[in-house]
Design a protein around this motif. Structure first.
Motif, PDB file in Angstrom:
ATOM      1  N   LEU A 138      46.700  69.177  78.030  1.00 42.09           N
ATOM      2  CA  LEU A 138      47.298  68.142  78.889  1.00 42.09           C
ATOM      3  C   LEU A 138      46.545  68.021  80.205  1.00 42.09           C
ATOM      4  CD1 LEU A 138      51.213  68.227  78.775  1.00 42.09           C
ATOM      5  CD2 LEU A 138      49.638  66.478  77.937  1.00 42.09           C
ATOM      6  N   ILE A 139      46.118  69.153  80.722  1.00 40.00           N
ATOM      7  CA  ILE A 139      45.341  69.114  81.964  1.00 40.00           C
ATOM      8  C   ILE A 139      43.999  68.402  81.715  1.00 40.00           C
ATOM      9  CG2 ILE A 139      44.115  70.549  83.657  1.00 40.00           C
ATOM     10  CD1 ILE A 139      46.481  72.439  83.646  1.00 40.00           C
ATOM     11  N   ASP A 140      43.380  68.693  80.578  1.00 43.16           N
ATOM     12  CA  ASP A 140      42.135  67.983  80.239  1.00 43.16           C
ATOM     13  C   ASP A 140      42.385  66.480  80.114  1.00 43.16           C
ATOM     14  OD1 ASP A 140      40.741  70.374  80.177  1.00 43.16           O
ATOM     15  OD2 ASP A 140      41.065  70.672  78.024  1.00 43.16           O
ATOM     16  N   LYS A 141      43.525  66.153  79.505  1.00 45.80           N
ATOM     17  CA  LYS A 141      43.870  64.740  79.342  1.00 45.80           C
ATOM     18  C   LYS A 141      44.077  64.078  80.707  1.00 45.80           C
ATOM     19  CE  LYS A 141      47.321  61.696  77.296  1.00 45.80           C
ATOM     20  NZ  LYS A 141      48.581  61.599  76.551  1.00 45.80           N
ATOM     21  N   LEU A 142      44.739  64.799  81.596  1.00 46.67           N
ATOM     22  CA  LEU A 142      44.961  64.277  82.953  1.00 46.67           C
ATOM     23  C   LEU A 142      43.632  63.980  83.631  1.00 46.67           C
ATOM     24  CD1 LEU A 142      46.616  63.714  85.539  1.00 46.67           C
ATOM     25  CD2 LEU A 142      46.718  66.184  85.925  1.00 46.67           C
ATOM     26  N   LYS A 143      42.682  64.897  83.468  1.00 49.62           N
ATOM     27  CA  LYS A 143      41.369  64.710  84.090  1.00 49.62           C
ATOM     28  C   LYS A 143      40.657  63.473  83.530  1.00 49.62           C
ATOM     29  CE  LYS A 143      36.920  66.864  84.195  1.00 49.62           C
ATOM     30  NZ  LYS A 143      36.172  67.215  85.373  1.00 49.62           N
ATOM     31  N   GLU A 144      40.835  63.244  82.241  1.00 53.13           N
ATOM     32  CA  GLU A 144      40.216  62.079  81.604  1.00 53.13           C
ATOM     33  C   GLU A 144      40.926  60.780  81.971  1.00 53.13           C
ATOM     34  OE1 GLU A 144      37.391  61.760  79.814  1.00 53.13           O
ATOM     35  OE2 GLU A 144      37.184  63.831  80.528  1.00 53.13           O
ATOM     36  N   ALA A 145      42.262  60.785  81.764  1.00 54.43           N
ATOM     37  CA  ALA A 145      43.032  59.532  81.841  1.00 54.43           C
ATOM     38  C   ALA A 145      43.594  59.296  83.232  1.00 54.43           C
ATOM     39  CB  ALA A 145      44.172  59.566  80.820  1.00 54.43           C
ATOM     40  N   ARG A 146      43.632  60.350  84.065  1.00 55.19           N
ATOM     41  CA  ARG A 146      44.170  60.278  85.438  1.00 55.19           C
ATOM     42  C   ARG A 146      45.659  60.011  85.488  1.00 55.19           C
ATOM     43  NH1 ARG A 146      40.423  63.201  87.675  1.00 55.19           N
ATOM     44  NH2 ARG A 146      38.369  62.269  87.603  1.00 55.19           N
ATOM     45  N   CYS A 147      46.343  60.032  84.354  1.00 57.39           N
ATOM     46  CA  CYS A 147      47.802  59.965  84.396  1.00 57.39           C
ATOM     47  C   CYS A 147      48.374  60.487  83.095  1.00 57.39           C
ATOM     48  CB  CYS A 147      48.294  58.550  84.667  1.00 57.39           C
ATOM     49  SG  CYS A 147      49.976  58.582  85.389  1.00 57.39           S
ATOM     50  N   LEU A 148      49.629  60.849  83.129  1.00 59.18           N
ATOM     51  CA  LEU A 148      50.335  61.343  81.948  1.00 59.18           C
ATOM     52  C   LEU A 148      51.646  60.580  81.849  1.00 59.18           C
ATOM     53  CD1 LEU A 148      49.874  65.221  82.478  1.00 59.18           C
ATOM     54  CD2 LEU A 148      48.540  63.748  80.945  1.00 59.18           C
ATOM     55  N   SER A 149      52.314  60.742  80.714  1.00 56.53           N
ATOM     56  CA  SER A 149      53.650  60.145  80.577  1.00 56.53           C
ATOM     57  C   SER A 149      54.662  61.041  81.291  1.00 56.53           C
ATOM     58  CB  SER A 149      54.026  60.029  79.103  1.00 56.53           C
ATOM     59  OG  SER A 149      54.255  61.336  78.580  1.00 56.53           O
ATOM     60  N   LYS A 150      55.866  60.502  81.484  1.00 59.14           N
ATOM     61  CA  LYS A 150      56.895  61.296  82.153  1.00 59.14           C
ATOM     62  C   LYS A 150      57.171  62.601  81.402  1.00 59.14           C
ATOM     63  CE  LYS A 150      61.669  61.036  83.677  1.00 59.14           C
ATOM     64  NZ  LYS A 150      62.794  60.144  83.947  1.00 59.14           N
ATOM     65  N   GLU A 151      57.216  62.518  80.069  1.00 59.01           N
ATOM     66  CA  GLU A 151      57.480  63.725  79.274  1.00 59.01           C
ATOM     67  C   GLU A 151      56.348  64.730  79.462  1.00 59.01           C
ATOM     68  OE1 GLU A 151      57.831  60.599  78.106  1.00 59.01           O
ATOM     69  OE2 GLU A 151      60.022  60.734  78.260  1.00 59.01           O
ATOM     70  N   GLU A 152      55.128  64.232  79.449  1.00 56.75           N
ATOM     71  CA  GLU A 152      53.980  65.140  79.580  1.00 56.75           C
ATOM     72  C   GLU A 152      53.960  65.822  80.956  1.00 56.75           C
ATOM     73  OE1 GLU A 152      50.714  63.052  76.594  1.00 56.75           O
ATOM     74  OE2 GLU A 152      51.011  62.193  78.586  1.00 56.75           O
ATOM     75  N   TRP A 153      54.219  65.031  82.010  1.00 61.51           N
ATOM     76  CA  TRP A 153      54.287  65.637  83.345  1.00 61.51           C
ATOM     77  C   TRP A 153      55.356  66.727  83.362  1.00 61.51           C
ATOM     78  CZ3 TRP A 153      50.527  65.279  86.540  1.00 61.51           C
ATOM     79  CH2 TRP A 153      49.865  64.079  86.834  1.00 61.51           C
ATOM     80  N   THR A 154      56.508  66.430  82.778  1.00 63.85           N
ATOM     81  CA  THR A 154      57.607  67.385  82.811  1.00 63.85           C
ATOM     82  C   THR A 154      57.237  68.675  82.074  1.00 63.85           C
ATOM     83  OG1 THR A 154      59.113  65.500  82.807  1.00 63.85           O
ATOM     84  CG2 THR A 154      60.099  67.644  82.404  1.00 63.85           C
ATOM     85  N   TRP A 155      56.653  68.563  80.866  1.00 61.45           N
ATOM     86  CA  TRP A 155      56.235  69.760  80.120  1.00 61.45           C
ATOM     87  C   TRP A 155      55.261  70.588  80.926  1.00 61.45           C
ATOM     88  CZ3 TRP A 155      54.765  66.264  75.443  1.00 61.45           C
ATOM     89  CH2 TRP A 155      55.900  66.030  74.651  1.00 61.45           C
ATOM     90  N   LEU A 156      54.309  69.892  81.498  1.00 63.58           N
ATOM     91  CA  LEU A 156      53.241  70.594  82.204  1.00 63.58           C
ATOM     92  C   LEU A 156      53.813  71.352  83.412  1.00 63.58           C
ATOM     93  CD1 LEU A 156      50.226  71.063  82.359  1.00 63.58           C
ATOM     94  CD2 LEU A 156      49.953  68.815  83.428  1.00 63.58           C
ATOM     95  N   ILE A 157      54.675  70.696  84.166  1.00 59.40           N
ATOM     96  CA  ILE A 157      55.222  71.306  85.375  1.00 59.40           C
ATOM     97  C   ILE A 157      56.176  72.446  85.000  1.00 59.40           C
ATOM     98  CG2 ILE A 157      56.710  70.860  87.382  1.00 59.40           C
ATOM     99  CD1 ILE A 157      55.409  67.942  87.329  1.00 59.40           C
TER     100      ILE A 157
END
Ligand code: 5AD
Ligand code: FES
Length: 355
Positions: free
Chosen positions: A13-32
């Motif tokens: 997910l962190i790699d995805k964030l670096k690529e896409a510069r954003c995540l979905s609400k669910e993804e942010w929540t899981w990551l945090i």
């Protein structure tokens, strides 16, 4: 505990964030919610890479002038809320404010941040006049205002008078959570509208939130990230919530260093060019909090330029640093602190590359 499969998923997910510069609400929540020390180290290394690409090892300084601690609001977390009868109230005169700027200019500051409570004494006329004076005296400096909520017309007047930037934390995006932290007279929607107004007028805008404020959930933080992504501000100020003994939240737990650093890293990866301060609150919950903030992706520090006699009275939370005898030394202190971790304080306006 989360198992290593989940942990790998979060790395992705962190790699995805670096690529896409954003995540979905669910993804942010899981990551945090699922963060681990190992994941944090991985995040911070990537965040530093981004930061070095755009801002090298430079740290921008802003001279903070806390010019009034009168406030008409009653935010439940804040030590200068109007119900706090124990607060010793002060206002700096225009001469005192200008003398802070003069001292600051000599020390190498090229940004002045005028911060205060929502104080009706400082009318639009007074603020506009002050901004005019500072810009006349120091045309090479940026003037940042942080005076809370005002009308579109007031913001426009200050901008026309020469103000360059405005800081107004959204505090929390979620309106139900916002309502638990504020009196009924304030709303998340009004707060956010102010930020859109400031942007429309043409300010370089800073927003932000407290980390670990009472009742905050990982989902709330996810919503903060989505809002910041949408607003795309020039600066994002975050710091841990710290209780103040004379507020309704006196007995609430502080936000943690660990979560604040994690959020700093995430913000740097989401908005690689944003200005990101390592705040005084971060320096308050840990002796090396600001250094650790820089190493998690922050690139700004905001030393205090207020007269030492009033500093202890601008008490938003308990045990705030830089309020004692050492207070005149903030500029040098921060320079040394930044050097100790391989970074250098620079004298420049430090405009945001996030435009
Ligand atoms: N702890 C941490 N930060 C606080 N602020 C206000 N009160 C507190 C507190 N108790 C922050 C708010 C505000 C900024 C000026 O200071 O986020 O926007
Ligand atoms: Fe204020 Fe160190 S930054 S004394």
């Amino acid at each position: 505990m989360i198992n290593s499969n989940e942990s790998n998923g979060l790395k992705e997910l962190i790699d995805k964030l670096k690529e896409a510069r954003c995540l979905s609400k669910e993804e942010w929540t899981w990551l945090i919610a699922g963060r681990t020390p190992e994941l944090s180290e991985y995040l911070f290394a990537l965040a530093r890479e981004e930061r070095h690409q755009y801002y090298r090892h430079d740290v921008y300084v802003r001279g903070l002038i806390e010019f009034t601690n009168y406030c008409r609001n009653d935010c439940l977390y804040c030590g200068i809320r109007k119900s706090n009868q124990n607060a010793s109230r002060y206002r700096l005169t225009e001469e005192e404010i200008l003398s802070c700027c003069r001292m600051g200019y000599e020390l190498g500051f090229r940004t002045f941040v005028l911060q205060g409570g929502e104080d009706a004494y400082f009318t639009d006329d007074k603020i506009a006049h002050l901004v005019h004076c500072i810009k006349d005296l120091y045309p090479d400096c940026a003037v940042t205002l942080s005076l809370g909520e005002r009308s579109y017309e007031s913001y426009k007047r200050f901008f026309d008078a020469g103000a360059d930037r405005y800081l107004l934390r959204h505090e929390t995006y979620n309106s139900a959570h916002y309502a638990k932290l504020h009196p009924a007279s304030l709303s998340a929607a009004k707060r956010q509208q102010c930020l859109w107004n400031l942007k429309e007028i043409g300010y370089q805008v800073g927003t932000g939130f407290m980390v670990g404020s009472p009742y905050q959930t990982p989902e709330n933080l996810a919503e903060d990230m989505l809002f910041i992504h949408e607003l795309n501000p020039h600066m994002v100020g975050i710091g841990p919530f710290i209780p103040h003994h004379d507020t309704p939240f006196a007995d609430k737990a502080s936000g943690t260093l660990e979560l604040t650093l994690f959020m700093l890293g995430l913000i740097r990866l989401m908005l690689p060019k944003v200005l990101l301060p390592a705040t005084t609150a971060l320096g308050t919950i840990h002796p090396n909090g600001r250094e650790q903030g820089i190493l998690a992706g922050a690139n700004v520090v905001m030393p205090n330029l207020s007269p030492t006699a009033v500093r202890k009275d601008y008490s938003l939370y308990d045990n705030k640093i830089c309020t004692g005898d050492e207070a005149a030394e903030c500029r040098n202190c921060l320079e040394r602190r930044m050097e100790s971790i391989g970074y250098q304080v620079v004298t420049a306006r430090g405009d945001s590359l996030n435009v």
